[in-house]
Design an enzyme around this catalytic site. Structure first.
Site, mmCIF file in Angstrom:
data_model
loop_
_atom_site.group_PDB
_atom_site.id
_atom_site.type_symbol
_atom_site.label_atom_id
_atom_site.label_comp_id
_atom_site.label_asym_id
_atom_site.label_seq_id
_atom_site.Cartn_x
_atom_site.Cartn_y
_atom_site.Cartn_z
ATOM 1 N N ALA A 1 0.794 -1.197 -0.019
ATOM 2 C CA ALA A 1 -0.037 0.047 0.163
ATOM 3 C C ALA A 1 1.078 1.295 -0.019
ATOM 4 O O ALA A 1 0.251 2.196 -0.741
ATOM 5 C CB ALA A 1 -0.953 0.039 1.159
ATOM 6 N N ASP A 2 1.965 1.107 0.786
ATOM 7 C CA ASP A 2 2.827 2.399 0.774
ATOM 8 C C ASP A 2 3.391 2.472 -0.770
ATOM 9 O O ASP A 2 3.650 3.751 -1.151
ATOM 10 C CB ASP A 2 3.979 2.009 1.852
ATOM 11 C CG ASP A 2 3.547 2.503 2.998
ATOM 12 O OD1 ASP A 2 3.037 3.515 3.404
ATOM 13 O OD2 ASP A 2 3.667 1.462 4.007
ATOM 14 N N SER A 3 3.722 1.543 -1.418
ATOM 15 C CA SER A 3 4.551 1.720 -2.844
ATOM 16 C C SER A 3 3.583 2.162 -3.596
ATOM 17 O O SER A 3 3.892 3.088 -4.560
ATOM 18 C CB SER A 3 5.158 0.344 -3.255
ATOM 19 O OG SER A 3 6.174 -0.015 -2.003
#
Length: 395
Positions: free
Chosen positions: A167-169
């Site tokens: 999700a961060d990427s």
């Protein structure tokens, strides 16, 4: 050669992981990225995961192409120095909990007063508004709340979270895209704006039409393991040598080639075989046919046979396979980057190629505060002033 973002200055206040990666993507294409860290509390990614000789390796990737400075933003003198740094900057990237920058006198109103052209990129778990806005938020929570985990895993198993910052990427790519849109809008309007990115949203946007399916049909996507409810055979299959291949048959012609290859052409004549959903309803039978054939052959034999039949297959790689693969070598997917601490370090290259103005990883993540004196000295601070601020813990 001039890079697309030459002349663009990005100040990166963010940590773990979406914000720093978004800033790194901008730095890959020429932006001057100034990474700001607390004097006594470096970016936690410096200590995440394996290290070599005490040097954190994850930071080497996240910190690439960035100058590093230290600054205590909660100190009024530190906040004042950031405002000076942002006077001529183009982009700010931050991921503090909503309300934190405002408490330090560094909210959008104050920052746009000193630089109306500034693009302020605010990345948080749940966004700047709403009942969850002030909750601590991480990518793992977004993977859970977006519907990703609920749809991932075996049918009779638990919801499954990825073993990396998915999700961060995804949010980092979305944030870099949003910054470019805001910079383009600034070309038209002459003013910057605030980008409000909630980590729970970009990954949801990648999950396909799950909301529309539910809205129109009341359909909730189930966990299917490696299968698909849109086509079959589609799975990972174990080869005779213990390695794995992945097969996809999204196109009808590919599905037919696969069944001919594995010696079951009679299945093609079944009425249900003519559609992806029909094949998915008979996934057990199709998987049995493909897996029995694959299990009798080593992975390289399977891949060669599929390629000859013009059927879609890929070996399931770990990092050792990636580094030995000739396609990745041809693309330049892995880059050897010079580094002052490690000598050289290999990492993923810029994830796409521009024919005329390609991106480049010029150096890996630098030491904590390595460029503090150079950056703030360029603002007019003398060596004595820098030393005094460092003594007080501001730098």
């Amino acid at each position: 050669m001039t890079a697309p973002l030459d002349g663009v200055t990005v100040v990166d206040l963010a940590t773990l992981f979406a914000g720093p990666l978004a800033a790194a993507f901008l730095g890959d294409f020429g932006a001057d990225v100034i990474k700001v860290e607390h004097p006594a509390k470096p970016d936690p990614s410096r200590g995440h995961g394996p290290a070599r000789d005490g040097v954190g390796l994850w930071w080497k990737v996240l910190g690439r192409n960035k100058r590093t400075v230290t600054l205590n933003l909660s100190d009024p003198d530190g906040a004042a120095l950031l405002r000076r740094l942002l006077t001529d900057a183009d982009v700010l990237v931050e991921n503090f909990r909503p309300g934190t920058l405002e408490r330090w006198g560094l909210g959008p109103a104050e920052l746009h007063a000193v630089n109306p052209r500034l693009v302020i990129t605010r990345i948080s778990g749940f966004g700047q508004v709403g009942p969850y806005a002030r909750r601590p938020g991480f990518g793992t929570l977004a993977e859970a709340m977006s519907g990703f985990a609920a749809a991932t895993g075996e049918p009779d198993g638990p919801p499954t979270l990825p073993p990396f910052g998915l999700a961060d990427s995804v949010s980092a790519l979305a944030a870099a895209y949003a910054v470019m849109l805001a910079l383009r809008a600034r070309d038209v309007t002459g003013t910057g704006q605030v980008v409000d990115l909630a980590i729970i949203e970009p990954i949801m946007a990648m999950l396909g039409p799950q909301i529309t399916w539910y809205d129109q049909l009341g359909y909730v996507q189930p966990r299917l393991g490696n299968r698909s409810n849109n086509n079959a055979p589609r799975n990972a299959y174990r080869c005779a040598d213990g390695r794995w291949v992945a097969v996809s048959t999204s196109a009808q012609s590919i599905a037919e080639r696969v069944l001919r290859l594995v010696g079951r052409p009679e299945l093609i004549d079944e009425s249900w075989f003519a559609t992806g959903s029909g094949r998915a309803a008979h996934a057990d039978e199709l998987d049995a046919a493909v897996s029995a054939w694959v299990a009798q052959r080593d992975r390289d034999q399977v891949v060669a046979a599929f390629e000859e039949a013009q059927a879609a297959v890929a070996p399931v790689y770990d990092v050792r396979d990636i580094l030995a693969d000739p396609q990745y070598a041809a693309l330049g997917t892995v880059r050897t980057v010079p580094d002052e601490e490690l000598g050289e370090v290999r990492m993923q290259n810029v994830p796409f190629r521009l024919a005329e103005t390609p991106g480049e990883i010029r150096h890996a993540g630098r030491r904590h505060g390595q460029d503090t004196d150079a950056v703030f000295g360029a603002l007019g601070l003398s060596a004595e002033e820098l030393a005094a601020l460092r003594e007080r813990g501001v730098l």
